[in-house]
Every structure is written in C-alpha cells, then in structure tokens.
Design a protein around this motif. Structure first.
Motif, mmCIF file in Angstrom:
data_model
loop_
_atom_site.group_PDB
_atom_site.id
_atom_site.type_symbol
_atom_site.label_atom_id
_atom_site.label_comp_id
_atom_site.label_asym_id
_atom_site.label_seq_id
_atom_site.Cartn_x
_atom_site.Cartn_y
_atom_site.Cartn_z
ATOM 1 N N HIS A 24 0.811 -1.224 0.000
ATOM 2 C CA HIS A 24 0.000 0.000 0.000
ATOM 3 C C HIS A 24 0.841 1.270 0.000
ATOM 4 O O HIS A 24 0.286 2.376 -0.040
ATOM 5 N N LEU A 25 2.178 1.120 0.015
ATOM 6 C CA LEU A 25 3.055 2.277 -0.151
ATOM 7 C C LEU A 25 3.683 2.299 -1.544
ATOM 8 O O LEU A 25 4.679 2.988 -1.764
ATOM 9 N N TYR A 26 3.088 1.583 -2.482
ATOM 10 C CA TYR A 26 3.562 1.641 -3.864
ATOM 11 C C TYR A 26 3.665 3.090 -4.339
ATOM 12 O O TYR A 26 4.591 3.458 -5.070
ATOM 13 N N ALA A 27 2.721 3.924 -3.940
ATOM 14 C CA ALA A 27 2.696 5.314 -4.404
ATOM 15 C C ALA A 27 3.875 6.126 -3.888
ATOM 16 O O ALA A 27 4.165 7.205 -4.419
ATOM 17 N N LEU A 28 4.555 5.633 -2.850
ATOM 18 C CA LEU A 28 5.761 6.297 -2.355
ATOM 19 C C LEU A 28 6.976 5.834 -3.152
ATOM 20 O O LEU A 28 7.823 6.639 -3.541
ATOM 21 N N TYR A 29 7.073 4.545 -3.390
ATOM 22 C CA TYR A 29 8.129 3.958 -4.218
ATOM 23 C C TYR A 29 7.691 2.560 -4.623
ATOM 24 O O TYR A 29 7.210 1.813 -3.767
ATOM 25 N N PRO A 30 7.749 2.238 -5.908
ATOM 26 C CA PRO A 30 8.411 2.950 -7.000
ATOM 27 C C PRO A 30 7.590 4.063 -7.635
ATOM 28 O O PRO A 30 8.099 4.742 -8.525
ATOM 29 N N GLY A 31 6.322 4.215 -7.222
ATOM 30 C CA GLY A 31 5.558 5.341 -7.720
ATOM 31 C C GLY A 31 6.011 6.636 -7.068
ATOM 32 O O GLY A 31 6.909 6.654 -6.225
ATOM 33 N N ASN A 32 5.371 7.730 -7.434
ATOM 34 C CA ASN A 32 5.728 9.020 -6.833
ATOM 35 C C ASN A 32 4.504 9.878 -6.560
ATOM 36 O O ASN A 32 4.579 11.106 -6.558
ATOM 37 N N GLN A 33 3.350 9.217 -6.282
ATOM 38 C CA GLN A 33 2.149 9.965 -5.922
ATOM 39 C C GLN A 33 2.206 10.483 -4.491
ATOM 40 O O GLN A 33 1.460 11.399 -4.132
ATOM 41 N N SER A 36 12.498 -7.299 0.903
ATOM 42 C CA SER A 36 11.641 -6.401 1.668
ATOM 43 C C SER A 36 12.452 -5.288 2.315
ATOM 44 O O SER A 36 12.052 -4.112 2.313
ATOM 45 N N MET A 37 13.611 -5.639 2.870
ATOM 46 C CA MET A 37 14.479 -4.609 3.441
ATOM 47 C C MET A 37 14.967 -3.649 2.365
ATOM 48 O O MET A 37 15.077 -2.437 2.590
ATOM 49 N N ALA A 38 15.238 -4.181 1.170
ATOM 50 C CA ALA A 38 15.658 -3.311 0.069
ATOM 51 C C ALA A 38 14.553 -2.320 -0.278
ATOM 52 O O ALA A 38 14.823 -1.128 -0.520
ATOM 53 N N TRP A 39 13.310 -2.793 -0.318
ATOM 54 C CA TRP A 39 12.176 -1.904 -0.617
ATOM 55 C C TRP A 39 12.069 -0.814 0.452
ATOM 56 O O TRP A 39 11.842 0.361 0.146
ATOM 57 N N LYS A 40 12.252 -1.200 1.693
ATOM 58 C CA LYS A 40 12.144 -0.216 2.776
ATOM 59 C C LYS A 40 13.266 0.816 2.724
ATOM 60 O O LYS A 40 13.075 1.974 3.123
ATOM 61 N N ILE A 41 14.436 0.433 2.233
ATOM 62 C CA ILE A 41 15.494 1.428 2.020
ATOM 63 C C ILE A 41 14.983 2.496 1.065
ATOM 64 O O ILE A 41 15.160 3.707 1.292
ATOM 65 N N CYS A 42 14.351 2.052 -0.015
ATOM 66 C CA CYS A 42 13.819 3.002 -0.998
ATOM 67 C C CYS A 42 12.735 3.878 -0.389
ATOM 68 O O CYS A 42 12.670 5.091 -0.657
ATOM 69 N N PHE A 43 11.862 3.294 0.432
ATOM 70 C CA PHE A 43 10.816 4.079 1.090
ATOM 71 C C PHE A 43 11.422 5.193 1.942
ATOM 72 O O PHE A 43 11.039 6.368 1.835
ATOM 73 N N TRP A 44 12.352 4.830 2.810
ATOM 74 C CA TRP A 44 12.916 5.815 3.730
ATOM 75 C C TRP A 44 13.733 6.863 2.977
ATOM 76 O O TRP A 44 13.767 8.036 3.372
ATOM 77 N N ALA A 45 14.364 6.452 1.881
ATOM 78 C CA ALA A 45 15.082 7.439 1.064
ATOM 79 C C ALA A 45 14.110 8.448 0.478
ATOM 80 O O ALA A 45 14.380 9.660 0.466
ATOM 81 N N ARG A 46 12.955 7.991 -0.010
ATOM 82 C CA ARG A 46 11.955 8.909 -0.553
ATOM 83 C C ARG A 46 11.405 9.843 0.531
ATOM 84 O O ARG A 46 11.020 10.973 0.243
#
Length: 811
Positions: A601-610, A638-648
């Motif tokens: 449900h955080l797709y819109a944060l990454y890889p999306g940009n909504q 999953s940890m890799a995805w969360k890196i992207c989330f926190w970077a965004r």
C-alpha cells in the motif's frame, strides 16, 4: 582569475569528476567454496558460470538463460468468468469469507498453474541448471598455500590462485561479452605440470560423451510437462593448448597431460525460440577460436564488457582497511562495527554488475536468481514473480546508467500481451490484457493456483510503469510509440473491469488482494480476497496517468482516453486511517501480519511518486507511520524496498539502518540458512532466504535513491544522506529523468562540484540545496542556466554540459 576559471572548466569538461574505474570493485576469498553461495558469479546476459575453486576436484556450474522446462499450456477456466458476478456481490455484501471460498473454488487457472512452486515437471516449467563441468586436477596436493579466489567487477573476471609443490597455479574465468562463450584459462608456473580430467554431469535428462573434435559434450531435452520433450540443449567444452601437452578421449571424459597453459572454451545453447542448438554451439565454438588468437580472448571480452558497463554509475564513500580482508570477514566486521562505508559502495556496483551479467539486449529478463542456478527444481521455479520481484530487478537500471538493459523487460512484457488478452477475455469477459502474479517464458498470464496470492491482477499495469519509466529517462519517442499499444490495452482492461463499490461509490477491482497480506473481517475471519486494495488504486491511477501522458506526447486521439480521464478520478484516493497510517484496503481492517514483508500500500511512495514530502506531506507522514508499525525486519528484498521508502521520505539515517540490516551476514550449510537468514550471503548474493537477486538489485536502487532522486519533477542531490556518510563522497554517471548524466562530489554534506551532461533536449530543475545554492553554474553548449526560486533551471540541448565548482577549491 577569469583565465584560471576557464582553464579549470575546460579541463573538467573533458574529464569526469570521478574516475571511470575503481580498483576497489573487487572482493576475494582465501579458501575454496564449500557451498554454491560462496562461489563467484559470472555472466554475459545469456550464459552464467560459477566455480567452487577447489584445487584438486573442481566443479564449474554453468547456466543458460533460456534453460526452461515446461511448455505453453491451456489455462482457461470457464467457471471463473461465470462466478465473477457472485464473487463481487458477496464482497459488496460484506460476506468476505464466502466470497473468498468461491474465489478459491472457481477463480483459479485451469491446470496445475505453477504446481505450487514445484513446476519442473509440470507444464508451467522451471528455470534449471544447464550442467556441471568437473575438472579432476592431477599432481596437486590438497594442501595448498597462498590461496586466493577473487572477483573483479570492472572486468567481469574471476580468478583462483594458489601454490602447490612449488608451483603457482592460476585459473582465470570469464563469460565472454565478445564471443558469447565461457572461458577458463589455466596456467602453471612450471612447464608440464598442468594435468586434469574433464567431464560433464547433470542430475537428469542428459547424456554425455567425449569427441576428439568437440571435446566433452552434454546434450538432452527437458520435460515439457505434458508427457513429451521440451527445450533441447547442447554444451561443448574443448581444450586448447598453445604451449604443448596432450589430450586424449576416454569414455565421456577428456584427459589433459603435461601442459603449461590451457584454454577451456565452453559453448552452450538451447532450442528455445526455435533456435538450432547444435548449429549455434558449432558456430560459437568456431568463431571463438578462429577470429582472434586465444591470448586475445580475454582482452576482447573486457573491451566489450567495458562498452556496456564502463560508464555505469559509481559511488565512492571513502576507503577502509577492511577492503583488504576476505569478504566473509569483511561482512562480519561490518555487522560488528558498521564503519566500513566502502562496503555499501561496493554492494551498489555489485548490484549493477549482477544486472549487467544476467540480462542483455534481445535476451530474457533476469529471473528470481538472475541467471544462476544449481538445481533442476529452482526455488519457486526460478520464474518471474510480478507482484514486485521482477520489477525490482530493474529498479537500478535507469539511475545506474544501464538503460539499455531495461529494454529486455519491455520486450518480455510485450510478449505477454496476446496471452494476456485471452486471459482478460476468459476470466473477466473484458477487452485489453491482464497478467497476474506468475510469469514464465511460456506466456503464463492467468491467475495462480492459490488465490491468496494468485488473484492480484495489476501486474500488467505495474509492468507498464517500467515501459513508461524507460521513456522518462531516455526521452525516446520512437520507443514510446512502440510500447504505447501495450499501455493502452492494459488501461483498457481496467476501464472494463472496474466496478462501483455500492458502499463507498468508488471504482474498485474485485476480486483482488493486497500482496500477500491478509486482513481480519468484521466477523473475525482471516481473509485475503477483497474488493479493491490501496495498491490496486495507486497502480491503476498511475497507469491511467501514464497512458494519458503518453497519448499527449505522441499526439494520439482516442475515445478511450476520455474514459480513462473520468475513471481515474473515481478511484479511491490513498487514504489515512484513524490511527494515522495509510489504509491497506478500502476499509480500515486490521492486518493479520502487522509486520508483513510486503508493504504494497506504499507503492505510491516507491516505485511510484504519488506520495512525496513536498507535494503530499500528510500522506508522507502517514507513510512514515506505516513503516514504523511495519518494522524494519523482513526478507532481503523487503528490506531493500524499505530502504527506498525511507530514502523517498528523506530519512537517510533510517535508510542506512535498513541497508546495514540488508548487509547482515547469512551463511548456508546444506539447506539450512544460518546467521540472520535474510541478509547477505558470503558471495554478496542476497538471501531471501534462499538466494533471490531482487534483494541485491533493490538494495542497489535504494543506495542511489539516498544520493540522487529525479522522478518527482526535479532533481535532488543527497536527498537522504546518512549522517555517517556526510564527511565526503562522490557519485559519477548517475542518470536522471530527461536523459542526462550527473556526477558530483560532496564534503561535510555540501556539494563541492557538479556536472550534468545532456543527451536529449530537456528542461531540468535542480533543487538548490546542500551547497548548490552558492555554486556558479556554467553552460558549455547552446543551453541556459537560470535560478528560479528554490531551483536551478537548465534548458539544455543534446551535448550541452553544465559545470559548477566550489570557488574555494581554486588556488
């Protein structure tokens, strides 16, 4: 002073700020591999090689990207389409458990699907090991000294060196980017001391023989899953002796005696796609040994590899004494002390290397294991999981300046469309095309055999994000025109199947899931299937937006576009629940696994940009809380995805904490994953567990996301710089939206010099922070640079270069 500045800029204009190669892009072991996950991966996008490096009994594992069992299968299930209205009625009536039971009974593919991840002998098939080449070395004592096994990323070469009986033995391995064969070069420091026996093996479906011309041969056919023979394959390994020695054939083996130097040339091919595997092997072998002297094979390989990889993005985060240690010890000390910042820089480059090694233009995408496998039944069939895993493989491609490799995903996606049309018609009675979570080389697009994960139907839409993303970075309208029909047809499918939820009046997908979590219904049932999910809404909204944007760019007019514009605004917006988190479903249901590895449900944060801190600060705050509750643990991807989330979200320290977790040492003994399980294996493979390459590639994307972002309408440098990295560092050849390359360095968290090289006409906006507000920018070319509020705005043409340097660096 003016002349000094001019000289500096002219010098910098012809020389990148950071060197193009980095000798630190290598790592080593000081003992042979005990398990496959300690071996060093080599690949040229089609063939792969890994050696255990044992001095006496050496095993070389070989792969070919199209080595797939199975065959196209009929997946239609008429009952699914017939049950669809009743499934929707039950969901809208709040009878979730009954709806799920009906989905489980009816809304599944015809046949066995993926056979629950055991598809090697089913029609679905599995990616498989090609074969093993065994070298039984003679005259070498098991007790050796000065042993080193190393991988040099910048030349895509592995090497094994050791001493035995006063002789230095050297073995060099590479999968040639020039000649499309695998090569093993063996040398001994004393004349005539190189001797070995060579033969093939494979657990099943293979025959072997030795031939005085072809060397040792392996060939066979994989099962098609329907009682017949499927993909055929052939491999040849031949020995060439430039300095003497003798070769004889005995049964299925070749015996080498009394040599000083030997070349083993290995050619592999399959019949996939109608290829003649025997003719292909014959031509590959002939061309490899006749077009140039054997001594030039490695130079040709490294030159060809450099053309593809030499300009890929590079990150530098300083040096550390631990760079000289064997990689298992370096991983252990990193986990203990966390001060070896050169390790994440290496890990980033390694991720790009794995991508460049496991796919190539015109070939197949990297699967769950890239192209490396040592089994005939690979984990989860070694297929393409489309609810994040395949897409994650390509996250670092654009920003890492490996855009050309992104086209392999585009090609594979376009190949699914015709099958996806049948699935849309058979299962939904809809136009357009659709695919679900499972993907293979046989165009499997139907729902999976278990709806708890197999019912998600937004995978085609997610794939279309990558079609559009490549255009954003390349600005190639010819390419965009070629992929627009697939984007349009994916959007058309959702325009057909979206239905109105009578409770909320929003358009929803039904049935669907939020991969791969479950919720607790109001009646207390544990349920996976739902009407609408937040991820679906975000992906479909993005698909409609990208399709509309593409149509404008291409000046396309179409009645469907008006429908998309209307329905896009009827999708439920991303919503914040009463607890301050992003809702995962249309209602604020309690999730069964609050710490689930998927954060769909955080797709819109990454890889999306909504969702962004700048444009939607409330949603960004809710996303932060969602991540806090979800927690930092999980599988490696999953940890890799969360890196992207926190970077965004601009939180570099939290992203760094997740990256440190991703680099935790995991070990393998037999089939048991020890240490932390999820983390990093001794050869830097990412452990799901078991090994999945998406953790490596998603982790690489996250590292760059901490340093450069460009997908939210502007370029931002050091958007999530960890405090530990602030002292100094550099990025070179990072690609940004608009087809430009950026290189820069920083000290004490401030940019000290900057270069942007434009490869297409584009208006770039650069956020003027981290010291960029005080730099003076100079344009070399016909473009312009101006300050507009918080941004530097560069209107550039092809070939223009923007340079800036901190004046304090000038003598």
């Amino acid at each position: 002073m003016r002349y000094t500045l001019l000289l500096i800029f002219l010098l910098l204009a012809v020389r990148p700020l950071a060197a193009q190669t980095d000798s630190r892009h290598r790592f080593h072991f000081t003992e042979p591999a005990c398990v496959w996950e300690e071996q060093l991966p080599l690949g040229n996008g089609r063939i792969g090689l890994m050696s255990d490096g044992r001095p006496t009994d050496e095993t070389i594992t070989l792969n070919e990207i199209s080595m797939w069992s199975g065959s196209p299968q009929e997946t239609a299930n008429p009952v699914a389409r017939e049950s669809l209205p009743e499934i929707r009625r039950l969901l809208f009536a709040g009878e979730y458990r009954k709806a799920e039971q009906l989905v489980y009974q009816t809304f599944v593919c015809g046949g066995a699907g993926s056979n629950h991840g055991q598809g090697a002998n089913a029609p679905y098939g599995a990616y498989q090991l090609f074969g093993r080449l065994h070298l039984k070395h003679r005259g070498i004592s098991p007790e050796v000294t000065d042993y080193v096994r190393s991988l040099d990323i910048d030349s895509a070469t592995a090497e094994t060196r050791f001493r035995s009986g006063g002789v230095l033995y050297t073995r060099r391995y590479y999968t040639s980017f020039a000649d499309d064969v695998a090569v093993v070069e063996l040398t001994a420091s004393r004349n005539g001391t190189l001797s070995f026996d060579m033969e093939w093996s494979r657990p099943e479906n293979a025959r072997y023989y030795a031939d005085s011309i072809a060397g040792v041969v392996i060939e066979g056919a994989l099962p098609d899953g329907q009682g017949g023979a499927g993909v055929r394959y052939r491999g040849e390994a031949r020995i060439f002796l430039p300095d003497g020695g003798s070769v004889t054939c005995r049964d299925a083996a070749v015996e080498l005696r009394g040599a000083t130097r030997a070349y083993i040339i290995i050619a592999l091919a399959t019949s996939f796609g109608g290829n003649d595997e025997q003719e292909t092997v014959r031509h590959l072998m002939h061309d490899a040994v006749t077009h140039r002297p054997l001594a030039e094979l490695w130079r040709a390989h490294t030159t060809a590899f450099d053309k593809q990889f030499g300009q890929s993005a590079t990150i530098r985060l300083g040096t550390h004494p631990n760079e000289q240690l064997p990689i298992p010890e370096r991983l252990r000390l990193f986990h203990q002390n966390g001060d070896d910042f050169a390790l994440p820089a290496l890990y980033y480059k390694y991720g790009l290397y794995l991508l460049a090694s496991s796919t190539r233009v015109g070939g197949l995408p990297p699967n769950l294991q890239g192209l490396w496998a040592h089994q005939t039944q690979t984990p989860w069939n070694g297929d393409y999981h489309l609810n994040i895993n395949l897409q994650m493989n390509y996250w670092p491609a654009e920003s890492g300046n490996l855009s050309h490799l992104h086209t392999t995903l585009a090609d594979w996606t376009l190949a699914q469309v015709e099958s996806g049309r049948r699935t849309a018609r058979d299962f939904y009675g809809a136009d357009g095309w659709v695919t679900h979570i499972l993907g293979n080389v046989w165009q499997f697009t139907a729902p999976g055999e278990h709806p708890s994960w197999g019912a998600t139907n937004t995978s085609a839409a997610w794939l279309c994000q990558h079609l559009y993303r490549h255009y954003l970075y390349s600005q190639d309208t010819t390419y965009l025109r070629s992929v627009y029909p697939a984007m349009r047809e994916a959007a058309r499918f959702f325009a057909d199947v979206l239905v109105t939820d009578p409770r909320s009046s929003w358009l929803v997908t039904a049935p669907t899931t939020s991969p791969e979590n479950a919720y607790i219904s109001p009646s207390g049932d544990v349920v996976h299937v739902a009407a609408g999910s937040t991820m679906d809404n975000q992906i479909i909204r993005e698909l409609f937006d990208n399709t509309l944007s593409t149509a404008r760019t291409l000046s396309v007019t179409d009645a469907l576009l008006g429908t998309l514009a209307v329905k896009r605004h009827l999708l439920m917006p991303t919503t914040i629940a009463a607890d301050g988190r992003i809702m995962e479903w249309l209602e604020p249901y309690e999730e069964v696994e609050p710490h689930h590895r998927h954060v769909s449900h955080l797709y819109a944060l990454y890889p999306g940009n909504q969702i962004s801190t700048e444009h939607t600060p409330d949603l960004a705050t809710a996303a932060r809380k969602t991540l806090e509750v979800r927690g930092d643990d999980g599988t490696s991807w999953s940890m890799a995805w969360k890196i992207c989330f926190w970077a965004r979200l601009g939180d570099g320290d939290r992203a760094w904490s997740l990256l440190s977790r991703l680099l935790r040492p995991a070990t393998v003994r037999g089939m048991s994953y020890e240490g932390y399980g999820s983390g990093t294996l001794p050869n830097l493979f990412s452990a799901h567990p078991p090994f999945q390459i998406d953790g490596n590639l998603g982790g690489a994307a996250g590292i760059m996301e901490m340093l450069v972002q460009s997908e939210a309408g502007h370029v931002e440098l050091l958007p999530a710089l960890p405090s530990d990295w602030s002292a100094s560092g550099s990025v070179s050849h990072a690609k940004v939206v608009g087809n430009a390359l950026i290189s820069f360095t920083w000290k004490e968290g401030r940019i000290t010099d900057f270069t942007l090289r434009a490869s297409a006409p584009y208006r770039h906006k650069l956020l003027a922070r981290r010291g960029l507000d005080s730099l003076n920018f100079h344009v070399m070319g016909t473009g312009s640079a101006n300050r507009e509020g918080d941004y530097w705005v560069f209107d550039l043409h092809f070939g223009d270069v923007i340079r800036a340097i901190d004046s304090s660096r000038i003598p």
